[in-house]
Motif scaffolding. Structure first.
Motif, mmCIF file in Angstrom:
data_model
loop_
_atom_site.group_PDB
_atom_site.id
_atom_site.type_symbol
_atom_site.label_atom_id
_atom_site.label_comp_id
_atom_site.label_asym_id
_atom_site.label_seq_id
_atom_site.Cartn_x
_atom_site.Cartn_y
_atom_site.Cartn_z
ATOM 1 N N VAL A 129 36.801 38.057 42.590
ATOM 2 C CA VAL A 129 37.005 37.085 41.517
ATOM 3 C C VAL A 129 35.673 36.701 40.898
ATOM 4 C CG1 VAL A 129 39.071 36.167 42.622
ATOM 5 C CG2 VAL A 129 36.875 35.090 43.074
ATOM 6 N N GLY A 130 35.757 36.264 39.635
ATOM 7 C CA GLY A 130 34.597 35.734 38.946
ATOM 8 C C GLY A 130 34.553 34.227 39.068
ATOM 9 N N LEU A 131 33.363 33.673 38.922
ATOM 10 C CA LEU A 131 33.170 32.230 39.066
ATOM 11 C C LEU A 131 32.350 31.713 37.887
ATOM 12 C CD1 LEU A 131 33.317 29.588 40.699
ATOM 13 C CD2 LEU A 131 31.262 30.334 41.918
ATOM 14 N N SER A 139 33.317 42.550 33.562
ATOM 15 C CA SER A 139 33.545 42.589 35.007
ATOM 16 C C SER A 139 34.895 43.228 35.335
ATOM 17 C CB SER A 139 33.488 41.176 35.586
ATOM 18 O OG SER A 139 33.815 41.186 36.957
ATOM 19 N N THR A 140 34.936 43.897 36.474
ATOM 20 C CA THR A 140 36.197 44.481 36.957
ATOM 21 C C THR A 140 37.087 43.432 37.605
ATOM 22 O OG1 THR A 140 35.119 45.050 39.050
ATOM 23 C CG2 THR A 140 35.157 46.747 37.328
ATOM 24 N N ALA A 141 36.530 42.244 37.839
ATOM 25 C CA ALA A 141 37.338 41.162 38.394
ATOM 26 C C ALA A 141 38.291 40.647 37.319
ATOM 27 C CB ALA A 141 36.440 40.035 38.885
ATOM 28 N N ARG A 142 39.568 40.642 37.622
ATOM 29 C CA ARG A 142 40.567 40.200 36.649
ATOM 30 C C ARG A 142 40.932 38.728 36.827
ATOM 31 N NH1 ARG A 142 45.387 44.300 35.848
ATOM 32 N NH2 ARG A 142 45.390 43.173 33.864
ATOM 33 N N VAL A 143 40.408 38.111 37.853
ATOM 34 C CA VAL A 143 40.673 36.696 38.113
ATOM 35 C C VAL A 143 39.368 35.921 37.963
ATOM 36 C CG1 VAL A 143 41.450 35.019 39.827
ATOM 37 C CG2 VAL A 143 42.572 37.250 39.671
ATOM 38 N N VAL A 144 39.414 34.840 37.191
ATOM 39 C CA VAL A 144 38.227 34.030 36.928
ATOM 40 C C VAL A 144 38.534 32.586 37.314
ATOM 41 C CG1 VAL A 144 36.511 33.315 35.231
ATOM 42 C CG2 VAL A 144 37.624 35.546 35.008
ATOM 43 N N GLY A 170 43.705 39.799 29.204
ATOM 44 C CA GLY A 170 43.764 40.547 30.458
ATOM 45 C C GLY A 170 43.064 39.873 31.609
ATOM 46 N N LYS A 171 42.793 38.582 31.489
ATOM 47 C CA LYS A 171 42.164 37.838 32.575
ATOM 48 C C LYS A 171 43.124 36.764 33.089
ATOM 49 C CE LYS A 171 38.185 39.977 32.386
ATOM 50 N NZ LYS A 171 37.706 40.830 33.492
ATOM 51 N N GLN A 172 43.112 36.599 34.391
ATOM 52 C CA GLN A 172 43.907 35.540 35.018
ATOM 53 C C GLN A 172 42.977 34.380 35.335
ATOM 54 O OE1 GLN A 172 47.305 35.198 35.791
ATOM 55 N NE2 GLN A 172 46.618 33.127 36.270
ATOM 56 N N TRP A 173 43.183 33.257 34.636
ATOM 57 C CA TRP A 173 42.316 32.099 34.812
ATOM 58 C C TRP A 173 42.873 31.193 35.904
ATOM 59 C CZ3 TRP A 173 37.823 32.104 32.027
ATOM 60 C CH2 TRP A 173 37.771 32.962 30.929
ATOM 61 N N ILE A 174 41.962 30.691 36.745
ATOM 62 C CA ILE A 174 42.303 29.709 37.769
ATOM 63 C C ILE A 174 41.568 28.425 37.408
ATOM 64 C CG2 ILE A 174 42.335 29.169 40.220
ATOM 65 C CD1 ILE A 174 43.996 31.583 39.541
#
Length: 866
Positions: A216-218, A269-274, A295-299
């Motif tokens: 995941v991205g931060l 980034s290859t991370a799809r969750v941020v 195409g990104k899943q935001w948290i």
């Protein structure tokens, strides 16, 4: 650093004026900050800090004149609702006869405009009071405020608590979540009705674990809230073996270049969750829209998971499907009507209501005429406009989250004050069992009761604080879904509660979640796909632990779990199956009757036995003929019997080893060959004795080699081998043994010889007899033709010795069952060599040339007569 300097200068200024204060006997207010606020008088005043405006505009500094005070812009009606909730709670408490009877609470609220400077000014104003002068130098009477609700942001809360905490002024924040505020040594009077970030981070990681998002991205804001939350998040990720693909800090000045760079990092980034911990996220999301980044899943953290700013239709393609952690939703009965009955006043201490009114109805409190604002013409506000005709977040009480925390914070202070006033003198908690003096109330006394607060709201939620001043952790999980008008609407799809110890327990309704992807399923966000059973992880050099290759387990190793770090070696008697995911018993290998090699050797053994039997039948049928009777026919029959035993002992070497076969195979083999070699040795000696007795000087030689002596010699020589075998079997008997030293993938079932010395003596004794027989036969090879059996014995012993000399290196170098096959081959080869070399010539004469089977022919007299 500059904040510390600011506080020092401010306190120094107050110290400079101390001398004038002592002379005059009156405390004089040195100045007044220009702050937007709300005020209601009462016996005890509660302070409040809210960021009603988004931005603070500071004037240009000329350093020649006193600068104009900063002013705030971009009114936030949602936050204003929270401020009104505090006013509602105070009014509700004042009407409650069971809580603080005969006491009227008031409030004094300020707008901090999301700036540390403004928040600190507001807090100092609340703590010092607003009276122009104060003559009671003995500091009697209640403090200007008995407690403060706020600040909603972590950084201002830290700064305010660092100063007001010195005086133990109770501070109950409804939205500051930094885990650093749980430090009781630094913040002894700080409480909050929102859980700490430590709990929020654990709740978010539980969501990541649930969906298997390990990569995941931060993104976080460059302030105490974002920095501490990011540190906790990374620590929690490492605890579960998860990885942060990138970590980007949102600058405080919202520099456009930095925002663009952060957006490019997220997109690449290859991370799809941020995961995002922001204080103010709008510039970044605006850039996400401009770059059309989907195409990104935001948290979302609780800081923005319920913010209506991002719920517009233009954000739906990019933020739809966002999962967010939100503080617990509550319901406050009567709040909606209270909000609708708000009216502006002319009191300057309530100017924030007038600002709200102008914002809500696009009007202005002018001088009774229309006001021109740029190109827009605004109507004059009458103060009688109807709020029920509006549809804004201000009047929406369906999702009360921060406002509900404000409500609980006010009630917590009220319950603490109520408990303080209920104290009975002589049974109090302070020195000498005294109670607090309500006329001369000290802030630290209220902190004591605030720490012990425990009550239940009308909505049914329990309110209490742990030893660090933190509230009980419970969160709602929100999902951003499209509404009918194209905007975003939040739905509760789960809940996170505190479980055993520090673990958070997630309950989620996956069917209710909206996923903003073509597949309508939750995305995968991993650096490397999981390694299936039968493989192990091999980390990629220079990359986080989540980035790895999957390598198959080696032979004899397995992994029966997904993402195994190491392969497990199978026990000695087990081997890995073809998929390398479980250990199976090793295939037991031995020389069996069913395999081609075993069948061939068995056939050869039986063939040799049959030939021996056939020769014995021929010899028995022609037992009275000269060629059979020559050189002691009894030895010939004994030799045939021993050869037959040699052929048959081969069958003990074939098949699954058992205790009795292991014990008999070498014993029968050793005794049979000694019987065979000793018979040949005696026959050789008889040939030599007969030759010597034919000469005058050796006429008495045969008396020492009669039939009795021959039998005794064979018996004694064989008995020695029997003794060797008996001692060997009684001391260190051969036993069945499973070994994997030859082939790791198979268990070779063999007979352990037990004693190397015993086996060596057995073979050595056979070798000694064979060497003596060969030597004697070799010396007798040139005897006259009528005694030419010595030549055949020499040839047979030459074959025997050659076979067994070649046997030793072949046996040692052959693995498993092939060592047994080599030993069987040596037995068969030497037995066939002896059988053919000694008995083939005799059978040839008996069967094909019977005319030569006469005494004269054997003695050579026919030749002499001719």
């Amino acid at each position: 650093m500059w904040m510390t300097l600011y506080i020092t200068l401010y306190l120094s200024f107050n110290c400079i004026s101390a001398d004038s204060v002592l002379r005059s006997g009156t405390c004089q207010l040195q100045g007044r900050f220009k702050l937007n606020g709300m005020y209601q008088d009462g016996d005890f005043i509660l302070g409040g800090l809210f960021h009603v405006h988004f931005f603070t505009v500071f004037p240009e500094l000329s350093f020649k004149t006193e600068p104009e005070p900063p002013h705030c812009e971009k009114f936030n009606v949602e936050i204003f609702q929270q401020a009104q909730t505090m006013a509602f709670a105070v009014n509700e408490i004042n009407k409650n006869q069971n809580l603080l009877p005969n006491v009227t609470l008031g409030y004094h609220l300020y707008d901090n405009c999301v700036r540390l400077e403004m928040a600190f000014r507001a807090a100092i104003s609340l703590a010092s009071g607003t009276e122009e002068s104060f003559s009671s130098l003995n500091c009697t009477g209640p403090p200007p405020v008995i407690g403060i609700v706020g600040d909603p942001s972590s950084t201002p809360s830290i700064a305010i608590s660092n100063v007001l905490g010195l005086f133990r002024v109770p501070i109950v924040s409804h939205y500051a979540t930094c885990s650093c505020l749980s430090d009781r040594k630094k913040h002894p009077s700080f409480f909050r009705t929102i859980p700490s970030d430590a709990f929020q981070v654990r709740a978010m990681v539980q969501i990541l674990r649930h969906f298997g998002w390990t990569w995941v991205g931060l993104v976080y804001s460059d302030d105490d809230y974002g920095i501490y939350a990011a540190q906790l998040f990374q620590q929690e990720m490492q605890l579960f073996g998860f990885c942060v693909a990138f970590s980007e800090k949102i600058p405080n000045d919202n520099n456009h270049r930095d925002i663009q760079r952060i957006t490019r990092v997220i997109h690449a980034s290859t991370a799809r969750v941020v995961v995002v911990f922001p204080t103010f996220l709008l510039p970044l999301m605006e850039e996400v829209v401009l770059q059309n980044m989907t195409g990104k899943q935001w948290i979302a953290s609780e800081a923005w998971s319920t913010s209506s700013v991002y719920h517009t239709p233009r954000f739906l393609p990019f933020l739809g499907g966002t999962l967010g952690i939100a503080i617990r939703r509550g319901e406050i009965e009567g709040l909606h009507d209270f909000l609708l009955h708000l009216r502006p006043s002319n009191d300057p201490r309530n100017n924030i209501v007038r600002i709200f009114w102008e914002k809500m109805f696009s009007c202005s409190f002018g001088n009774g005429r229309r006001v021109i604002d740029g190109e827009k013409v605004k109507n004059v506000c009458t103060g009688q406009e109807d709020l029920s005709t509006t549809n804004t977040p201000y009047t929406d009480v369906s999702e009360l989250r921060p406002a509900y925390n404000v409500y609980k914070a006010v009630y917590a202070l009220a319950h603490a004050l109520h408990d303080l006033m209920q104290c009975e003198e002589g049974r109090g908690p302070f020195s000498g069992n005294s109670c607090a003096d309500i006329i001369n109330l000290k802030p630290w006394q209220l902190v004591h009761y605030l720490q012990k607060v425990n009550f239940t709201t009308g909505f049914g939620d329990q309110v209490s604080f742990d030893k660090n001043g933190d509230a009980l952790p419970i969160y709602d999980v929100l999902n951003w879904q499209p509404s009918s008008d194209g905007s975003i609407r939040t739905y509760t799809v789960g809940v996170v509660n505190k479980g055993p110890a520090t673990e958070m327990v997630l309950t989620l309704d996956e069917d209710a979640i909206y996923w903003n992807f073509e597949t309508k399923k939750h995305p995968r966000s991993v650096c490397s796909e999981s390694c299936p059973p039968g493989t192990r992880q091999a980390r990629r050099k220079g990359l986080p632990v989540c980035c790895f290759d999957c390598l198959p387990c080696g032979d004899g190793e397995i992994s029966n779990t997904t993402d195994a770090i190491e392969c497990t070696v199978c026990p000695d008697e087990f081997w890995s199956n073809p998929d390398k995911d479980q250990c199976v018993p090793k295939a037991v290998e031995f020389l069996s009757y069913e395999e081609p090699l075993g069948i061939s050797l068995t056939t050869a053994s039986l063939l040799g036995t049959c030939i021996c039997t056939l020769v014995m039948v021929v010899f028995a049928h022609h037992r009275n003929t000269p060629i059979v009777r020559a050189n002691n026919s009894e030895l010939s029959f004994l030799l045939l019997l021993s050869l037959k035993m040699c052929f048959l002992c081969v069958l003990l070497f074939i098949g699954q080893p058992q205790l009795w076969t292991c014990q008999l195979r070498h014993a029968v083999f050793g005794i049979s060959f000694v019987l065979c070699i000793s018979s040949i040795l005696v026959k050789t000696m008889v040939v030599i004795a007969v030759f010597k007795s034919s000469r005058p000087e050796g006429k008495g030689a045969m008396k020492w080699f009669g039939a009795t002596q021959q039998r005794c010699t064979v018996l004694v020589l064989t008995a020695l081998q029997v003794v060797i075998c008996a001692v060997w079997l009684s001391t260190a008997s051969p036993t069945p043994h499973k070994s994997n030293q030859y082939i790791r993938s198979k268990m070779v079932y063999e007979c352990a010889i037990g004693s190397v010395a015993g086996f060596s003596m057995l073979l050595g004794y056979i070798g000694l007899l064979a060497a003596v027989s060969f030597l004697l036969a070799f010396l007798a090879r040139n005897l006259p033709d009528n005694f030419n059996e010595a030549k055949f014995i020499t040839f047979s012993m030459l074959i025997f010795c050659a076979v067994w000399i070649a046997f030793v290196p072949a046996y040692v170098s052959s693995p498993g069952k092939y060592a047994v096959a080599v030993e069987i081959f040596a037995i068969l080869a030497s037995s066939f060599g002896l059988l053919v070399s000694i008995f083939a010539p005799k059978c040839y004469i008996i069967l094909l040339h019977p005319e030569r089977n006469t005494k004269n022919a054997i003695m050579g007299r026919e030749t002499q007569n001719k």
